[in-house]
Motif scaffolding. Structure first.
Motif, PDB file in Angstrom:
ATOM      1  N   LEU A  83      62.311  95.047  21.448  1.00  0.00           N
ATOM      2  CA  LEU A  83      63.317  96.043  21.060  1.00  0.00           C
ATOM      3  C   LEU A  83      63.270  97.268  21.958  1.00  0.00           C
ATOM      4  O   LEU A  83      64.305  97.880  22.240  1.00  0.00           O
ATOM      5  CB  LEU A  83      63.133  96.443  19.594  1.00  0.00           C
ATOM      6  CG  LEU A  83      63.384  95.344  18.562  1.00  0.00           C
ATOM      7  CD1 LEU A  83      63.088  95.856  17.159  1.00  0.00           C
ATOM      8  CD2 LEU A  83      64.807  94.809  18.652  1.00  0.00           C
ATOM      9  N   GLU A  84      62.099  97.607  22.432  1.00  0.00           N
ATOM     10  CA  GLU A  84      61.969  98.770  23.315  1.00  0.00           C
ATOM     11  C   GLU A  84      62.580  98.526  24.695  1.00  0.00           C
ATOM     12  O   GLU A  84      62.800  99.474  25.444  1.00  0.00           O
ATOM     13  CB  GLU A  84      60.507  99.190  23.429  1.00  0.00           C
ATOM     14  CG  GLU A  84      60.006  99.869  22.173  1.00  0.00           C
ATOM     15  CD  GLU A  84      58.554 100.282  22.235  1.00  0.00           C
ATOM     16  OE1 GLU A  84      57.784  99.741  23.062  1.00  0.00           O
ATOM     17  OE2 GLU A  84      58.171 101.157  21.434  1.00  0.00           O
ATOM     18  N   HIS A 140      62.406 101.727  16.802  1.00  0.00           N
ATOM     19  CA  HIS A 140      62.060 100.346  17.138  1.00  0.00           C
ATOM     20  C   HIS A 140      60.951  99.793  16.235  1.00  0.00           C
ATOM     21  O   HIS A 140      61.054  98.670  15.737  1.00  0.00           O
ATOM     22  CB  HIS A 140      61.617 100.257  18.600  1.00  0.00           C
ATOM     23  CG  HIS A 140      62.638 100.774  19.557  1.00  0.00           C
ATOM     24  ND1 HIS A 140      62.725 102.109  19.901  1.00  0.00           N
ATOM     25  CD2 HIS A 140      63.627 100.145  20.229  1.00  0.00           C
ATOM     26  CE1 HIS A 140      63.724 102.271  20.751  1.00  0.00           C
ATOM     27  NE2 HIS A 140      64.295 101.102  20.961  1.00  0.00           N
ATOM     28  N   VAL A 150      58.455  94.672  18.617  1.00  0.00           N
ATOM     29  CA  VAL A 150      58.601  96.068  19.041  1.00  0.00           C
ATOM     30  C   VAL A 150      58.786  96.135  20.552  1.00  0.00           C
ATOM     31  O   VAL A 150      59.671  96.839  21.048  1.00  0.00           O
ATOM     32  CB  VAL A 150      57.392  96.930  18.599  1.00  0.00           C
ATOM     33  CG1 VAL A 150      57.437  98.307  19.235  1.00  0.00           C
ATOM     34  CG2 VAL A 150      57.345  97.052  17.085  1.00  0.00           C
ATOM     35  N   PHE A 178      70.370  99.166  21.454  1.00  0.00           N
ATOM     36  CA  PHE A 178      69.578  99.211  20.227  1.00  0.00           C
ATOM     37  C   PHE A 178      70.466  99.511  19.018  1.00  0.00           C
ATOM     38  O   PHE A 178      70.294  98.905  17.958  1.00  0.00           O
ATOM     39  CB  PHE A 178      68.456 100.245  20.356  1.00  0.00           C
ATOM     40  CG  PHE A 178      67.514 100.270  19.186  1.00  0.00           C
ATOM     41  CD1 PHE A 178      66.821  99.132  18.806  1.00  0.00           C
ATOM     42  CD2 PHE A 178      67.314 101.433  18.471  1.00  0.00           C
ATOM     43  CE1 PHE A 178      65.952  99.147  17.714  1.00  0.00           C
ATOM     44  CE2 PHE A 178      66.445 101.466  17.388  1.00  0.00           C
ATOM     45  CZ  PHE A 178      65.769 100.318  17.007  1.00  0.00           C
TER      46      PHE A 178
END
Length: 94
Positions: free
Chosen positions: A13-14, A50, A10, A21
């Motif tokens: 991905l953030e 995410h 996470v 994304f």
């Protein structure tokens, strides 16, 4: 803060901006999966945030496979710096 693979995923991905994304999700949908695994379909990724993408990846694949896929996809969307950092952190955990 938890350091589980899903939480780390996470966090990684953030770090992506919105366009990156969306590209990540597109590549995830098209990612060639090994026998015994099922791909993550567009119907799941299309509106997923995410946290949801990380959850889908960990549920569909084991932790190590999800992180390796992430590195491969990040390379494919020209986020080589982030991919290299993840690889380095994966090696440090071993």
């Amino acid at each position: 803060m938890s350091h589980t693979p899903r939480c780390k995923l996470v966090d990684y991905l953030e770090e992506l901006n919105d366009d990156e994304f969306e590209k990540f999700k597109m590549h995830l949908e098209d990612y060639p999966v090994e026998k015994g695994y099922k791909p993550i379909r567009r119907s799941k990724t299309e509106k997923a945030a995410h946290i949801e993408i990380a959850r889908y990846m960990i549920e569909a694949f084991d932790d190590a496979k999800a992180l390796k896929m992430t590195v491969s996809i990040l390379d494919g969307i020209n986020k080589k710096d982030l991919a290299a950092r993840i690889q380095k952190e994966m090696l440090e955990c071993m």
